[in-house]
Scaffold this motif. Structure first.
Motif, PDB file in Angstrom:
ATOM      1  N   LEU A  31      43.272  32.455  45.475  1.00 53.57           N
ATOM      2  CA  LEU A  31      42.094  32.266  44.637  1.00 53.57           C
ATOM      3  C   LEU A  31      40.826  32.718  45.352  1.00 53.57           C
ATOM      4  N   PHE A  32      40.713  32.426  46.644  1.00 55.75           N
ATOM      5  CA  PHE A  32      39.517  32.815  47.384  1.00 55.75           C
ATOM      6  C   PHE A  32      39.348  34.338  47.388  1.00 55.75           C
ATOM      7  N   GLY A  33      40.457  35.050  47.612  1.00 59.64           N
ATOM      8  CA  GLY A  33      40.400  36.506  47.589  1.00 59.64           C
ATOM      9  C   GLY A  33      39.990  37.039  46.232  1.00 59.64           C
ATOM     10  N   ASP A  34      40.521  36.431  45.174  1.00 55.58           N
ATOM     11  CA  ASP A  34      40.155  36.857  43.821  1.00 55.58           C
ATOM     12  C   ASP A  34      38.669  36.598  43.539  1.00 55.58           C
ATOM     13  N   ILE A  35      38.147  35.496  44.070  1.00 51.61           N
ATOM     14  CA  ILE A  35      36.724  35.180  43.891  1.00 51.61           C
ATOM     15  C   ILE A  35      35.858  36.242  44.569  1.00 51.61           C
ATOM     16  N   ILE A  36      36.237  36.632  45.791  1.00 46.20           N
ATOM     17  CA  ILE A  36      35.468  37.640  46.517  1.00 46.20           C
ATOM     18  C   ILE A  36      35.498  38.978  45.772  1.00 46.20           C
ATOM     19  N   LEU A  37      36.694  39.377  45.300  1.00 41.83           N
ATOM     20  CA  LEU A  37      36.805  40.639  44.571  1.00 41.83           C
ATOM     21  C   LEU A  37      36.023  40.589  43.258  1.00 41.83           C
ATOM     22  N   ASN A  38      36.036  39.438  42.606  1.00 43.15           N
ATOM     23  CA  ASN A  38      35.256  39.292  41.374  1.00 43.15           C
ATOM     24  C   ASN A  38      33.760  39.374  41.670  1.00 43.15           C
ATOM     25  N   PHE A  39      33.376  38.900  42.847  1.00 41.59           N
ATOM     26  CA  PHE A  39      31.982  39.018  43.265  1.00 41.59           C
ATOM     27  C   PHE A  39      31.607  40.494  43.422  1.00 41.59           C
ATOM     28  N   PHE A  40      32.507  41.293  44.029  1.00 38.21           N
ATOM     29  CA  PHE A  40      32.253  42.725  44.161  1.00 38.21           C
ATOM     30  C   PHE A  40      32.140  43.383  42.781  1.00 38.21           C
ATOM     31  N   PHE A  41      33.012  42.985  41.857  1.00 35.85           N
ATOM     32  CA  PHE A  41      32.938  43.524  40.497  1.00 35.85           C
ATOM     33  C   PHE A  41      31.593  43.180  39.860  1.00 35.85           C
ATOM     34  N   THR A  42      31.100  41.978  40.134  1.00 31.87           N
ATOM     35  CA  THR A  42      29.806  41.562  39.593  1.00 31.87           C
ATOM     36  C   THR A  42      28.686  42.459  40.115  1.00 31.87           C
TER      37      THR A  42
END
Length: 226
Positions: A31-42
């Motif tokens: 989940l933490f990795g997905d949050i970071i990648l979603n932050f990059f997408f943002t």
């Protein structure tokens, strides 16, 4: 400072794309990795909207698609629903295609080679890799088993976001390491299309822009004939 921001719209998009490529693989699974990648997408969404903000029509169109997608992606991230996760990636694909198309159109309509056009050309190239990467993720989510990797690389047979983005950029650059392999017919078609797109893009657009830029520099240095 405001003048710098107006001049370097495409530089901010390029910087966000490069940062995702550099640091995305370090936040691989969970989940933490997905949050970071979603932050990059943002960040990419914000800088992408800023890059096309010179045209209000394109800005509004991108915002109408991008902002709801961004909000939904953060909500669905914590719900962990496979179907809706796949739908979010489909929306990201459409948004990135719109941004890449608008930047490419801007470059082609302004043949004068500047730093902005170079930033835009490289940004479009990286966006192509992200578009195909998101397509691979969407395909793997709706049809698991579309890709294969050796057990020592992928022991649980689950491909993370960063792994398929890595496969996308390796394919775009036609490196072909072979550590991740497309198995399904559609996955192979997408990989072939990406390799061809990457080769043609560099050969036609980047080559033309760099050639024009060098020719412009040489033209300035050439002595005038009497």
């Amino acid at each position: 400072m405001l003048k710098l921001l107006k001049q370097d719209k495409l530089l901010f998009l390029l910087a966000s794309l490069v940062l995702m490529m550099l640091f995305g693989p370090f936040f691989d699974r969970g989940l933490f990795g997905d949050i970071i990648l979603n932050f990059f997408f943002t960040i990419i969404l914000i800088t992408g909207l800023y890059a096309v903000s010179q045209d209000k029509g394109h800005l509004i169109g991108g915002a109408v698609l991008g902002i709801p997608t961004l909000i939904a992606s953060w909500i669905i991230l914590f719900l962990q629903v496979p179907f809706w996760s796949a739908a979010i990636f489909l929306a990201w694909i459409i948004f990135d295609i719109i941004v890449a198309h608008d930047i490419l159109k801007h470059i082609m309509e302004h043949p004068k080679v500047t730093k902005s056009t170079i930033y835009g050309a490289v940004s479009v190239y990286l966006l192509i890799g992200i578009i195909f990467g998101a397509s691979y993720i969407f395909l793997e989510r709706i049809h698991p088993g579309s890709f294969f990797a050796a057990p020592q690389i992928n022991p649980d047979e689950y491909f993370s976001l960063s792994e398929l983005f890595y496969f996308s950029f390796v394919t775009l650059a036609t490196l072909g390491y072979g550590d991740i392999v497309p198995l399904s017919k559609f996955a192979r078609s997408l990989a072939s299309l990406e390799a061809i797109t990457g080769t043609l893009f560099i050969a036609v657009l980047i080559g033309t822009l760099i050639g024009s830029y060098v020719g412009k520099k040489n033209g300035k240095k050439a002595p005038e004939k009497s």
